[in-house]
Design an enzyme around this catalytic site. Structure first.
Site, PDB file in Angstrom:
ATOM      1  N   ARG A   1      24.522  10.986  61.887  1.00  0.00           N
ATOM      2  CA  ARG A   1      23.370  11.504  61.123  1.00  0.00           C
ATOM      3  C   ARG A   1      22.713  10.289  60.475  1.00  0.00           C
ATOM      4  O   ARG A   1      23.343   9.582  59.671  1.00  0.00           O
ATOM      5  CB  ARG A   1      23.821  12.502  60.059  1.00  0.00           C
ATOM      6  CG  ARG A   1      22.728  12.830  59.062  1.00  0.00           C
ATOM      7  CD  ARG A   1      23.027  14.016  58.205  1.00  0.00           C
ATOM      8  NE  ARG A   1      22.906  15.248  58.970  1.00  0.00           N
ATOM      9  CZ  ARG A   1      22.842  16.471  58.429  1.00  0.00           C
ATOM     10  NH1 ARG A   1      22.899  16.622  57.119  1.00  0.00           N
ATOM     11  NH2 ARG A   1      22.725  17.539  59.194  1.00  0.00           N
ATOM     12  N   HIS A  35      16.953  17.483  65.378  1.00  0.00           N
ATOM     13  CA  HIS A  35      18.245  18.054  64.944  1.00  0.00           C
ATOM     14  C   HIS A  35      18.731  19.001  66.060  1.00  0.00           C
ATOM     15  O   HIS A  35      18.778  20.221  65.897  1.00  0.00           O
ATOM     16  CB  HIS A  35      18.042  18.807  63.624  1.00  0.00           C
ATOM     17  CG  HIS A  35      19.295  19.109  62.880  1.00  0.00           C
ATOM     18  ND1 HIS A  35      20.552  18.726  63.309  1.00  0.00           N
ATOM     19  CD2 HIS A  35      19.505  19.785  61.703  1.00  0.00           C
ATOM     20  CE1 HIS A  35      21.458  19.143  62.434  1.00  0.00           C
ATOM     21  NE2 HIS A  35      20.850  19.789  61.460  1.00  0.00           N
ATOM     22  N   GLN A  49      21.410  21.846  65.619  1.00  0.00           N
ATOM     23  CA  GLN A  49      20.948  22.996  64.841  1.00  0.00           C
ATOM     24  C   GLN A  49      20.277  24.027  65.751  1.00  0.00           C
ATOM     25  O   GLN A  49      20.544  25.229  65.662  1.00  0.00           O
ATOM     26  CB  GLN A  49      19.950  22.519  63.765  1.00  0.00           C
ATOM     27  CG  GLN A  49      19.447  23.630  62.887  1.00  0.00           C
ATOM     28  CD  GLN A  49      20.562  24.217  62.032  1.00  0.00           C
ATOM     29  OE1 GLN A  49      21.253  23.493  61.346  1.00  0.00           O
ATOM     30  NE2 GLN A  49      20.743  25.531  62.091  1.00  0.00           N
ATOM     31  N   ASP A  75      11.950  25.694  56.973  1.00  0.00           N
ATOM     32  CA  ASP A  75      12.913  24.696  56.494  1.00  0.00           C
ATOM     33  C   ASP A  75      12.333  24.122  55.202  1.00  0.00           C
ATOM     34  O   ASP A  75      11.165  24.390  54.853  1.00  0.00           O
ATOM     35  CB  ASP A  75      13.095  23.618  57.576  1.00  0.00           C
ATOM     36  CG  ASP A  75      14.183  22.606  57.259  1.00  0.00           C
ATOM     37  OD1 ASP A  75      14.978  22.841  56.325  1.00  0.00           O
ATOM     38  OD2 ASP A  75      14.233  21.559  57.945  1.00  0.00           O
ATOM     39  N   CYS A 126      17.825  26.698  58.663  1.00  0.00           N
ATOM     40  CA  CYS A 126      18.992  25.857  58.980  1.00  0.00           C
ATOM     41  C   CYS A 126      19.885  25.631  57.769  1.00  0.00           C
ATOM     42  O   CYS A 126      21.043  25.288  57.936  1.00  0.00           O
ATOM     43  CB  CYS A 126      18.528  24.531  59.572  1.00  0.00           C
ATOM     44  SG  CYS A 126      17.571  23.511  58.430  1.00  0.00           S
ATOM     45  N   ARG A 131      27.151  26.939  64.185  1.00  0.00           N
ATOM     46  CA  ARG A 131      27.215  25.478  64.365  1.00  0.00           C
ATOM     47  C   ARG A 131      28.601  25.097  64.869  1.00  0.00           C
ATOM     48  O   ARG A 131      28.759  24.247  65.743  1.00  0.00           O
ATOM     49  CB  ARG A 131      26.931  24.753  63.029  1.00  0.00           C
ATOM     50  CG  ARG A 131      25.516  24.900  62.496  1.00  0.00           C
ATOM     51  CD  ARG A 131      24.514  24.102  63.306  1.00  0.00           C
ATOM     52  NE  ARG A 131      24.840  22.688  63.395  1.00  0.00           N
ATOM     53  CZ  ARG A 131      24.549  21.783  62.458  1.00  0.00           C
ATOM     54  NH1 ARG A 131      23.878  22.120  61.389  1.00  0.00           N
ATOM     55  NH2 ARG A 131      24.879  20.497  62.627  1.00  0.00           N
TER      56      ARG A 131
HETATM   57  N1  NVA Z   1      14.760  19.015  57.617  1.00  0.00           N
HETATM   58  C1  NVA Z   1      15.957  18.912  56.802  1.00  0.00           C
HETATM   59  C2  NVA Z   1      17.111  19.534  57.506  1.00  0.00           C
HETATM   60  C3  NVA Z   1      18.409  19.512  56.756  1.00  0.00           C
HETATM   61  C4  NVA Z   1      19.540  20.107  57.519  1.00  0.00           C
HETATM   62  C5  NVA Z   1      16.217  17.460  56.473  1.00  0.00           C
HETATM   63  O1  NVA Z   1      16.071  16.613  57.383  1.00  0.00           O
HETATM   64  O2  NVA Z   1      16.560  17.151  55.343  1.00  0.00           O
HETATM   65  N1   CP Z   2      21.784  22.564  58.593  1.00  0.00           N
HETATM   66  C1   CP Z   2      22.444  21.437  58.372  1.00  0.00           C
HETATM   67  O1   CP Z   2      22.464  20.511  59.178  1.00  0.00           O
HETATM   68  O2   CP Z   2      23.128  21.407  57.183  1.00  0.00           O
HETATM   69  P1   CP Z   2      23.828  20.156  56.492  1.00  0.00           P
HETATM   70  O3   CP Z   2      22.739  19.237  56.020  1.00  0.00           O
HETATM   71  O4   CP Z   2      24.619  20.744  55.346  1.00  0.00           O
HETATM   72  O5   CP Z   2      24.713  19.470  57.489  1.00  0.00           O
END
Ligand code: NVA
Ligand code: CP
Length: 310
Positions: free
Chosen positions: A105, A132, A135, A221, A261, A289
């Site tokens: 990540r 992502h 997801q 989101d 998500c 997930r």
């Molecule tokens: N769009 C959000 C998703 C978190 C799971 C982010 O990137 O923070």
């Molecule tokens: N939806 C998702 O990826 O959640 P986290 O940021 O908690 O991993």
């Protein structure tokens, strides 16, 4: 040594491979619910690298690898050399000599691409600024569980054209459904950044109500994704009319489901009555997930498994 297969964005897999993954997920999930052990990845090691926060992604990958018989190691930028400027290419060579699969990540997609280029083992995108994919793998499996095949259906995306939105758009091209996106002015989808082929599966709407009209799935989101915190105040103003609420759900198809998500901000991108209401499937979405990523790791490490023989 053969080049490993990676999962860096949704379009890395074909429709036939998704069909396999969704049916394999069903099988893995059913066994899990019956407490039947399934250890195809005995002795394999997953390394998880987090440059941003996570609850679901960490938990589902770590629990998933252990349930498949392997082990998982967590690294973050703060307490590894990754945060002290070690080149991504060097880290990839070292980490991939000591493990069997890596989940990352991070910020720019180019970071994970550079890592993958130098990795001896499969690399999985656990979220970048652009995409992502894990997801949306879970989201589409969840849709199929609740409503059947997604092909030909309509998804409404209300809010920021972020990593999750871009991945929905790629998925629409691979799996042949439509995504209607409504963003405030200045936050529109950038088709090149989204990695689209331009196959006409995406339509922009200025008005979020119009995007939701007749949709089979309504989703959104956070207004401010990780890494964009400096823009938070401005975004709160710009996105104020892009909250998914009961009125938007009312114009959607009566059987429409709501997805997010998570983590969510009630009263910002979604009202509490929608996310906690009867059309919301967010908890199934989060649980899935675990199951889809188990199928994904098994597929990347041992390929397709004939379910009658495993
Ligand atoms: N769009 C959000 C998703 C978190 C799971 C982010 O990137 O923070
Ligand atoms: N939806 C998702 O990826 O959640 P986290 O940021 O908690 O991993």
């Amino acid at each position: 040594m053969n080049a490993p297969r990676h999962y860096l964005q949704f379009k890395d897999f074909s429709r036939a491979e998704y069909d396999y993954l969704f049916s394999r997920t069903r099988w893995i999930k059913d066994r899990f619910k019956r407490y039947e052990p399934h250890h195809p990845l005995f002795d394999r090691t997953l390394v998880m690298i987090f440059e941003k926060a996570s609850t679901r992604t960490r938990l589902s990958f770590e629990a998933g690898m252990q349930q498949l018989g392997g082990s998982a190691i967590y690294l973050n930028t703060r307490d590894s050399q990754l945060g002290r400027g070690e080149p991504v290419e060097d880290a990839a060579q070292v980490i991939s000599r000591m493990s069997d699969i890596v989940m990352i990540r991070t910020f720019e997609q180019s970071i994970i691409e550079r890592f993958a280029e130098y990795s001896r083992v499969p690399v999985v995108n656990g979220l970048t600024n652009e995409y992502h994919p894990c997801q949306i793998l879970a989201d589409i499996f969840t849709f199929i569980e609740h409503r059947g095949p997604i092909q030909g259906k309509t998804v409404a995306w209300v809010g920021d054209s972020n990593n999750v939105c871009n991945t929905w758009l790629q998925a629409a091209e691979v799996l042949d459904f439509q995504v209607r996106v409504s963003t405030p002015p200045g936050y529109e989808v950038e088709p090149e950044r989204a990695g689209l082929y331009g196959t006409g599966h995406f339509v922009h709407f200025d008005d979020p109500m119009e995007a939701c009209r007749g949709a089979d799935l309504v989703t959104t989101d956070v207004w401010t994704s990780m890494g964009f915190e400096a823009e938070n105040e401005e975004r709160m103003r710009d996105f104020a009319d892009w909250q998914v609420d009961e009125d938007m759900m009312k114009v959607a198809n009566p059987g429409a489901v709501f997805m997010h998500c998570l983590p969510a901000h009630r009263g910002e991108e979604v009202s509490a009555d929608v996310i906690d209401g009867p059309q919301s499937v967010v908890w199934d979405e989060a649980e899935n997930r675990l199951h889809v990523q188990k199928a994904l790791m098994e597929f990347l490490l041992i390929g397709k498994v004939d379910k009658d023989r495993s």
